[in-house]
Design a protein around this motif. Structure first.
Motif, PDB file in Angstrom:
ATOM      1  N   ASP A 321       0.858  -1.188   0.000  1.00 30.89           N
ATOM      2  CA  ASP A 321       0.000   0.000   0.000  1.00 30.89           C
ATOM      3  C   ASP A 321       0.888   1.229   0.000  1.00 30.89           C
ATOM      4  O   ASP A 321       2.053   1.187   0.404  1.00 30.89           O
ATOM      5  CB  ASP A 321      -0.911   0.014   1.232  1.00 30.89           C
ATOM      6  CG  ASP A 321      -1.757  -1.254   1.337  1.00 30.89           C
ATOM      7  OD1 ASP A 321      -2.161  -1.760   0.281  1.00 30.89           O
ATOM      8  OD2 ASP A 321      -1.981  -1.715   2.475  1.00 30.89           O
ATOM      9  N   GLU A 323       0.847   5.837   0.164  1.00 32.07           N
ATOM     10  CA  GLU A 323       0.191   7.133   0.320  1.00 32.07           C
ATOM     11  C   GLU A 323       0.878   8.129  -0.606  1.00 32.07           C
ATOM     12  O   GLU A 323       2.111   8.204  -0.631  1.00 32.07           O
ATOM     13  CB  GLU A 323       0.272   7.634   1.757  1.00 32.07           C
ATOM     14  CG  GLU A 323      -0.662   6.936   2.716  1.00 32.07           C
ATOM     15  CD  GLU A 323      -0.681   7.608   4.087  1.00 32.07           C
ATOM     16  OE1 GLU A 323       0.071   8.597   4.245  1.00 32.07           O
ATOM     17  OE2 GLU A 323      -1.412   7.159   4.970  1.00 32.07           O
ATOM     18  N   GLN A 326      -2.153  14.352  -3.380  1.00 34.50           N
ATOM     19  CA  GLN A 326      -3.152  14.566  -4.425  1.00 34.50           C
ATOM     20  C   GLN A 326      -2.530  15.309  -5.593  1.00 34.50           C
ATOM     21  O   GLN A 326      -1.832  16.311  -5.422  1.00 34.50           O
ATOM     22  CB  GLN A 326      -4.329  15.356  -3.865  1.00 34.50           C
ATOM     23  CG  GLN A 326      -5.527  15.452  -4.795  1.00 34.50           C
ATOM     24  CD  GLN A 326      -6.679  16.183  -4.143  1.00 34.50           C
ATOM     25  OE1 GLN A 326      -6.479  17.152  -3.413  1.00 34.50           O
ATOM     26  NE2 GLN A 326      -7.886  15.720  -4.381  1.00 34.50           N
ATOM     27  N   SER A 390      -8.656   8.545  -3.238  1.00 36.73           N
ATOM     28  CA  SER A 390      -8.176   7.268  -2.712  1.00 36.73           C
ATOM     29  C   SER A 390      -8.953   6.130  -3.366  1.00 36.73           C
ATOM     30  O   SER A 390     -10.161   6.236  -3.604  1.00 36.73           O
ATOM     31  CB  SER A 390      -8.348   7.215  -1.194  1.00 36.73           C
ATOM     32  OG  SER A 390      -7.561   8.191  -0.559  1.00 36.73           O
ATOM     33  N   ALA A 412      -3.986  -0.736  -1.532  1.00 29.55           N
ATOM     34  CA  ALA A 412      -4.564   0.579  -1.229  1.00 29.55           C
ATOM     35  C   ALA A 412      -3.677   1.689  -1.774  1.00 29.55           C
ATOM     36  O   ALA A 412      -2.474   1.735  -1.505  1.00 29.55           O
ATOM     37  CB  ALA A 412      -4.751   0.745   0.268  1.00 29.55           C
ATOM     38  N   THR A 414      -3.754   5.442  -1.198  1.00 31.94           N
ATOM     39  CA  THR A 414      -4.370   6.484  -0.369  1.00 31.94           C
ATOM     40  C   THR A 414      -3.867   7.838  -0.829  1.00 31.94           C
ATOM     41  O   THR A 414      -2.661   8.085  -0.850  1.00 31.94           O
ATOM     42  CB  THR A 414      -4.029   6.270   1.115  1.00 31.94           C
ATOM     43  OG1 THR A 414      -4.456   4.963   1.517  1.00 31.94           O
ATOM     44  CG2 THR A 414      -4.736   7.304   1.974  1.00 31.94           C
ATOM     45  N   VAL A 415      -4.803   8.688  -1.206  1.00 30.12           N
ATOM     46  CA  VAL A 415      -4.471  10.023  -1.687  1.00 30.12           C
ATOM     47  C   VAL A 415      -4.610  11.000  -0.525  1.00 30.12           C
ATOM     48  O   VAL A 415      -5.680  11.103   0.089  1.00 30.12           O
ATOM     49  CB  VAL A 415      -5.381  10.429  -2.861  1.00 30.12           C
ATOM     50  CG1 VAL A 415      -5.092  11.864  -3.281  1.00 30.12           C
ATOM     51  CG2 VAL A 415      -5.181   9.474  -4.030  1.00 30.12           C
TER      52      VAL A 415
END
Length: 777
Positions: A321, A323, A326, A390, A412, A414-415
């Motif tokens: 995953d 992060e 944006q 996300s 995942a 994740t934004v």
């Protein structure tokens, strides 16, 4: 000598014969009925048991023997024996007399008295008995002796059961023939009532199903779920049994339908099985399940290119995953196993499917200065997207034979949104502030953003008409040192900005008119692209008042501060009395190394001392706010150096809260004569210094010594701590005495000042009336 005829009572003889004949008929009806009932029921039981249970030969022969033996036993018990028990003529006569009471054994006597010769003694008496018996026989009937309904019902029930049994067997002569042949020891099988069909439904590409006659071949990926359907044709059994080659069995219930379902979850090895149920006992259709190694995601790499404005470096993450900021461009590459696998990616929750493009899988860097080598890189499948929301990523792979991966898994993405900047007002500290024409307003803000603050502005609007902007300006900010920060992550950009707004420069007029109301706000923007994020501070409502109104407000605030100071003083006096009593009790202890019985509760003393310290600090804060407002209002004309000193020290503030160190330094500098000789503001600053002496110096010392007394096990050392705490408390009371005296002087000064002002205003009003009167003359 003549003899009496052999039958001197013909009617009585006829009556007894009728009774005997009726008894024989009743016995036959009862016996035949019982025989039919038992035989019919047993025959039906034999038929049903063998039809549904398929009994073994030995048990069937035993049932057949009972079919022969039971009727014989019934005939003997209910026909032969009862017929032998029928009584003779005297017994029949006795039955009649019992059924007709009042005959005084006349019938029995007539039967037992044999006929006599004519000249025999007592013949007349015997003849009279026979004559009376003959007369009584005319009026008697055998019906009261008999119970006709029971045998009849038994016989008719037997006839009905026999008819039903015959009808059931005659309804299907083939089945009846099979039954009788099996009852005689034959092994002719019954027709099968239940046929089970074993099915494996193909779910998309996850299972590959092939049929070869009565054998079903299934190819499934390891970890797949295999559904199993069993369809019952004909009679539906209550349950069916799956038989596995390992010897394990599993029962399936139908739930009232002809369909049985189950699911083999996450199969890991090859397995074979078949199904039985009802009278379907042979193997029939069998399933051979072959478990194959499916294609899997052996590795995943996220190549993240953050937006340029963030200043973040491009990087590759090999975690499941990730992060990302944006607006970042993300290239996702997976390493499939086997290498020739193909597939697509599904983006959730939007359920969008993108094709995977063949390429190479990036390798990890060998070291901080060694880039990854491009030689020998494994094959990879990739796709690219712009991260705005996300989402979850699922990879559907197929190997060369078309076998899919059963459990694609979710990764995942994740934004993280670039949040708007945060604006914290450090000054003014209240939502409503009174200002005076010619005074100033301190504007001190703390700013935080995820990456960078682009600009900070302030604007002043008319409170009556919020769309009217009266004044605006730019604030110059400076970064906050990282070690001074206490909010959020250390990677956030933190800045502070401070300026002094002159009240007369905030309005279009040269001098601010009393009664004017304004709204002051600070607006900060970050460097986010394409649209920067902006935030506003909480609005501060400014009200322009006259100097007299401001002084009256100062007087009210000092009155409230005086009440708080009196409360703190009373707390200190109670604490001093308690300490003195504790010290007196401890001084009586000599040479004892263990705490005495009934030792004072130092925790309670410590709590009271901390409460006193906190209340004194709150008092200092209130007095400091009054002093700060008076300095910025420029009521005291000789306090300009003091205002500059305060402004300079408060500019170093970066956190919310009362800056005790800045006010302590300001008080020390003013006491040393470094900041001029302010009058009103100087007196107020002296009060602030006295309150700080109580909270930060003497009160803190008392708290420290009481903590030592609470934690010290030796009574001698405890005594020393209590003595030091008592001295500090004495100093606290002394500082509070001086503070109360200063507050009293200020109250007297304000009273004289108010009286003088009223006299001057009265004289001014009298002079104006005199001038108007002279002009009128």
């Amino acid at each position: 000598m003549s003899l009496t005829p052999l039958s001197s009572s013909p009617r009585l003889e006829a009556l007894l014969e009728r009774l005997r004949g009726a008894l024989v008929r009743q016995i036959w009806l009862h016996g035949l009925g019982s025989l039919l009932v038992v035989t019919s029921l047993w025959l039906l039981f034999m038929y049903g048991a063998d039809r549904w249970l398929h009994l073994p030969r030995a048990l069937r022969l035993f049932h057949g023997a009972l079919l022969v033996g039971l009727p014989l036993w019934i005939a003997r018990r209910h026909i032969v024996k009862p017929l032998g028990y029928i009584p003779l003529r005297s017994g029949l006569a006795r039955l009649l007399e019992r059924a007709h009471p009042g005959s005084d054994d006349l019938l029995v006597s007539a039967i037992e008295l044999a006929p006599m010769e004519s000249d025999a003694p007592g013949r007349e008496l015997v003849d009279r008995v026979h004559k009376d018996a003959e007369g009584l026989a005319r009026s008697l009937s055998p019906d009261p002796v008999l119970e006709r309904s029971g045998p009849r019902w038994r016989f008719f029930t037997g006839i009905a059961l026999a008819g039903s049994c015959t009808a059931i067997l005659a309804a299907n002569p083939v089945l009846a023939g099979i039954f009788f042949e099996r009852a005689l020891g034959g092994d002719l099988p019954w027709p099968q009532r239940t046929h089970l069909v074993l099915e494996i439904p193909a779910v998309g590409q996850r299972l590959q199903v092939e049929s070869e006659g009565e054998r079903v071949l299934v190819r499934a990926a390891r970890g797949s779920d295999v559904p199993i359907l069993v369809r019952a044709i004909g009679e539906t059994p209550d349950e069916v049994i799956l038989h596995f080659d390992s010897g394990h069995q599993k029962a399936l219930g139908s739930g009232g339908t002809d369909l049985f379902r189950t699911l083999l979850r996450s199969v890991q090895q090859d397995v074979s099985f078949y199904v039985t149920g009802g009278d379907h006992t042979d193997e029939g259709t069998s399933v051979r399940l072959s478990v194959l190694q499916p294609p899997v995601v052996a590795g995943i790499a996220w190549e993240v290119t953050p937006p340029a404005y963030s200043g973040l470096a491009k990087g590759t993450v090999f975690d499941p995953d990730v992060e990302v900021l944006q607006g970042s461009t993300v290239r996702v590459t997976i390493q499939p196993d086997p290498a020739d696998a193909t597939g697509s990616v599904r983006l959730l929750p939007e359920d969008r499917v993108l094709p995977l493009i063949a390429g190479v899988f990036p390798q990890r860097a060998q070291g901080p200065e060694q880039p990854p080598s491009e030689e020998g890189q494994p094959a990879g499948l990739s796709f690219e997207l712009l991260a705005q929301l996300s989402l979850r990523v699922s990879f559907d792979l197929l190997d060369g034979s078309g076998l899919p991966n059963p459990d694609p898994g979710l990764h995942a993405l994740t934004v993280v949104e670039d949040r708007r900047p945060e604006v914290f007002l450090l000054a003014p500290s209240h939502a409503e502030v009174d200002v005076v024409a010619g005074g100033a307003v301190p504007l001190h803000v703390r700013l935080e953003d995820d990456f960078a603050i682009a600009d900070v502005r302030w604007d002043l609007r008319n409170a009556v008409d919020p769309d009217e902007t009266l004044s605006e300006g730019i604030l110059t900010s400076r970064p906050v040192p990282r070690d001074l920060s206490s909010l959020g992550s250390a990677s956030r950009d933190r800045q502070v900005a401070r300026t002094r707004l002159e009240v007369n420069e905030l309005c279009p007029e040269d001098v601010a008119a009393a009664g004017s109301r304004w709204t002051l706000q600070v607006v900060a923007r970050d460097n986010r692209e394409p649209l920067p994020g902006s935030s506003q501070s909480a609005p501060v409502h400014l009200r322009v008042v006259t100097g007299d109104e401001y002084l009256r407000s100062v007087k009210d605030q000092l009155a409230r501060a005086g009440e708080r100071a009196g409360t703190v003083y009373e707390q200190g006096r109670s604490q001093l009395t308690f300490l003195q009593s504790v010290l007196a009790s401890l001084e009586q202890i000599t040479g004892d190394t263990s705490p005495p019985d009934g030792q004072p509760d130092f925790s309670s003393l410590l709590h009271s001392a901390k409460r006193l310290e906190g209340d004194a600090r709150a008092l200092a804060r209130d007095l400091a706010q009054v002093t700060e407002g008076l300095l910025y209002a420029r009521i005291d004309e000789r306090a300009a150096p003091l205002l500059d000193g305060l402004d300079q020290r408060l500019a170093e503030q970066t956190e919310r809260g009362f800056p005790t160190q800045a006010w302590a330094e300001l008080h020390a500098a003013h006491k040393a004569g470094e900041l001029g000789q302010a009058q009103l503001a100087g007196d107020l600053l002296e009060m602030v210094g006295l309150a700080l002496e109580v909270s930060e110096e003497h009160g803190a010392q008392a708290v420290s010594h009481l903590q030592g007394a609470r934690d010290e096990p030796k009574p001698a050392q405890v005594l020393g701590h209590v003595e030091a705490a008592l001295r500090a408390q004495v100093e606290v009371q002394a500082s509070l005495d001086r503070l109360l005296a200063k507050l009293g002087e200020w109250d007297n000064f304000q009273s004289v000042l108010t009286l003088t002002r009223d006299i001057l205003n009265h004289q001014k009003s009298l002079k104006q009336r005199t001038q108007r009167f002279a002009e009128d003359k």
